[in-house]
Scaffold this active site. Sequence first.
Site, PDB file in Angstrom:
ATOM      1  N   LYS A 117      25.806  36.719  53.378  1.00  0.00           N
ATOM      2  CA  LYS A 117      25.597  35.976  52.133  1.00  0.00           C
ATOM      3  C   LYS A 117      24.615  34.862  52.408  1.00  0.00           C
ATOM      4  O   LYS A 117      24.444  34.438  53.555  1.00  0.00           O
ATOM      5  CB  LYS A 117      26.922  35.365  51.655  1.00  0.00           C
ATOM      6  CG  LYS A 117      26.947  35.056  50.174  1.00  0.00           C
ATOM      7  CD  LYS A 117      27.299  36.290  49.350  1.00  0.00           C
ATOM      8  CE  LYS A 117      27.296  35.995  47.865  1.00  0.00           C
ATOM      9  NZ  LYS A 117      27.882  37.100  47.092  1.00  0.00           N
TER      10      LYS A 117
HETATM   11  P1  NAD Z   1      25.235  34.253  36.865  1.00  0.00           P
HETATM   12  O1  NAD Z   1      24.454  33.120  37.384  1.00  0.00           O
HETATM   13  O2  NAD Z   1      24.525  35.408  36.260  1.00  0.00           O
HETATM   14  O3  NAD Z   1      26.293  33.724  35.775  1.00  0.00           O
HETATM   15  C1  NAD Z   1      27.220  32.735  36.077  1.00  0.00           C
HETATM   16  C2  NAD Z   1      27.926  32.329  34.798  1.00  0.00           C
HETATM   17  O4  NAD Z   1      28.981  31.414  35.108  1.00  0.00           O
HETATM   18  C3  NAD Z   1      27.007  31.598  33.803  1.00  0.00           C
HETATM   19  O5  NAD Z   1      27.282  32.052  32.491  1.00  0.00           O
HETATM   20  C4  NAD Z   1      27.417  30.137  33.952  1.00  0.00           C
HETATM   21  O6  NAD Z   1      27.195  29.375  32.775  1.00  0.00           O
HETATM   22  C5  NAD Z   1      28.893  30.290  34.247  1.00  0.00           C
HETATM   23  N1  NAD Z   1      29.456  29.114  34.910  1.00  0.00           N
HETATM   24  C6  NAD Z   1      28.947  28.419  35.936  1.00  0.00           C
HETATM   25  N2  NAD Z   1      29.755  27.394  36.246  1.00  0.00           N
HETATM   26  C7  NAD Z   1      30.789  27.452  35.386  1.00  0.00           C
HETATM   27  C8  NAD Z   1      31.934  26.650  35.178  1.00  0.00           C
HETATM   28  N3  NAD Z   1      32.167  25.593  35.938  1.00  0.00           N
HETATM   29  N4  NAD Z   1      32.783  27.002  34.186  1.00  0.00           N
HETATM   30  C9  NAD Z   1      32.548  28.073  33.411  1.00  0.00           C
HETATM   31  N5  NAD Z   1      31.479  28.868  33.557  1.00  0.00           N
HETATM   32  C10 NAD Z   1      30.614  28.555  34.526  1.00  0.00           C
HETATM   33  O7  NAD Z   1      26.169  34.723  38.078  1.00  0.00           O
HETATM   34  P2  NAD Z   1      26.818  36.181  38.317  1.00  0.00           P
HETATM   35  O8  NAD Z   1      25.868  36.981  39.107  1.00  0.00           O
HETATM   36  O9  NAD Z   1      27.359  36.705  37.044  1.00  0.00           O
HETATM   37  O10 NAD Z   1      28.005  35.788  39.302  1.00  0.00           O
HETATM   38  C11 NAD Z   1      29.266  35.342  38.811  1.00  0.00           C
HETATM   39  C12 NAD Z   1      30.319  35.568  39.872  1.00  0.00           C
HETATM   40  O11 NAD Z   1      30.378  36.968  40.181  1.00  0.00           O
HETATM   41  C13 NAD Z   1      30.089  34.866  41.210  1.00  0.00           C
HETATM   42  O12 NAD Z   1      31.338  34.556  41.780  1.00  0.00           O
HETATM   43  C14 NAD Z   1      29.420  35.946  42.054  1.00  0.00           C
HETATM   44  O13 NAD Z   1      29.583  35.733  43.434  1.00  0.00           O
HETATM   45  C15 NAD Z   1      30.200  37.157  41.584  1.00  0.00           C
HETATM   46  N6  NAD Z   1      29.553  38.451  41.828  1.00  0.00           N
HETATM   47  C16 NAD Z   1      28.312  38.709  41.340  1.00  0.00           C
HETATM   48  C17 NAD Z   1      27.750  39.971  41.547  1.00  0.00           C
HETATM   49  C18 NAD Z   1      26.408  40.355  40.973  1.00  0.00           C
HETATM   50  O14 NAD Z   1      26.055  41.535  41.081  1.00  0.00           O
HETATM   51  N7  NAD Z   1      25.664  39.477  40.352  1.00  0.00           N
HETATM   52  C19 NAD Z   1      28.449  40.924  42.287  1.00  0.00           C
HETATM   53  C20 NAD Z   1      29.719  40.641  42.765  1.00  0.00           C
HETATM   54  C21 NAD Z   1      30.265  39.379  42.514  1.00  0.00           C
END
Ligand code: NAD
Length: 427
Positions: A117
């Site tokens: 990561k």
């Molecule tokens: P992203 O940046 O696309 O979206 C994040 C979202 O969370 C945004 O809508 C933001 O406004 C919201 N957010 C941020 N802080 C917040 C808070 N304090 N309260 C409420 N909402 C909040 O990110 P993503 O890629 O969707 O990732 C989200 C989660 O999923 C993370 O934990 C990431 O590690 C995990 N994840 C992502 C992927 C991927 O393919 N992108 C894969 C596996 C896991």
Amino acid sequence: MSVAQLPSYLSKENIGPWHIYLQQVEQVAPLLDKALWPWVETLRRPKRSLIVDVPIRRDNGVVEHFEGYRVHHNTSRGPGKGGVRFHQDVTLSEVMALAGWMTIKNAVVNVPFGGAKGGVRVDPRQLSPAELEGLTRRYTSEISSMIGPDKDIPAPDMNTNAQVMAWMMDTYSMGAGRTVTGVVTGKPLSLGGSLGRPDATGRGVFVTAREAARKLNVPIEGARVAVQGFGNVGEASARIFAQHGARIVAIQDVTGTAYNPTGLDVVALKRFQLENKTLLGAPGCEFIDSAAFWSVPCDFMVPAALESQINRHNADQITARIVVEGANGPTTPEADVILAERGITVVPDVLANAGGVTVSYFEWVQDFSSFFWSEDEINARLERIMSEAFHAIWTMAEVRKMPLRSAAFVIGCSRVLEARATRGLYP
Ligand code: NAD
């Protein structure tokens, strides 16, 4: 079995999310085959961690420095794989924990990767597009000794996307003197990206939620769903749930919490968020206090934002039958206990959000072979891998009377440690 010792660069005061990962490993270590116990220490230590300085010239000419990280947690089963996060609260401890969870996750869905990561401690909303590109390129250049298509393959995570991956791919390729598409996944289609990758994590969240719902006799049709996070994972999860007849009653992002007990229009809400950079003011819903999100009446809750969101302060308010962890590490170990006591099933992150890395694996394979698959083919293979992983974990949880998280960790840790033990110690 020895108890985890902290690496010298983390103290009790700044241990952060790594502490949660360690607690999860400690919980399952005694449940592993005794022959693997001598190797458990491997899981308690990242293989290598790099801290880099990332200086950029701001648009006003001033040079500013940011701290970046790349961690290889474990590469026993293959090259490192894991996303890159840009966020103002990123720490080494957080990146270590996220890398540790990637090790387990990649083993749970049995893709041939280790866990890695990366991240930069920066609020990307404060950067112009040119500054964001500069930051991405300098960070990539600083970690270039760690990454490569057969070494460690980054992907998007919070606040990074296909464009950021394109810049990373281009920067790495310029250093290598040739175009190396396979160095990152989650790229745009025009650069060797894969069909189905943008929705893959959300689709996997839905597939595992649906399988859990079947087991527990919870119908998806008409089910009420609350989603925290409205980015890549949260939006796709909400949209796919809605496509299958569920009602999305609450969506929270960093700007606010939209609520409508009769169901939100996910597509219209996303359009509004993209146009206005906020959820606040969107039509067709009311806005509730962010803390009230956790007590919204619902059948499924999908945390898809940050770590430790479900904790001892709100776990007793959750009304859902099933929590499906779109985010990494959204539930603290204390909250796990409270949810279990209340009969709430948690589909753990290392299973529920593994759809993203699964299609990243497909992308990497397609890049290597320069032969690209149809979206139907990708979704069908994703569906098969996710539901097989789900059923293996469900069966183990039933037979050995343990929570799904423990079963997932037993399966994941065993695969990693078997590989480790078979390889033996170098030199
Ligand atoms: P992203 O940046 O696309 O979206 C994040 C979202 O969370 C945004 O809508 C933001 O406004 C919201 N957010 C941020 N802080 C917040 C808070 N304090 N309260 C409420 N909402 C909040 O990110 P993503 O890629 O969707 O990732 C989200 C989660 O999923 C993370 O934990 C990431 O590690 C995990 N994840 C992502 C992927 C991927 O393919 N992108 C894969 C596996 C896991």
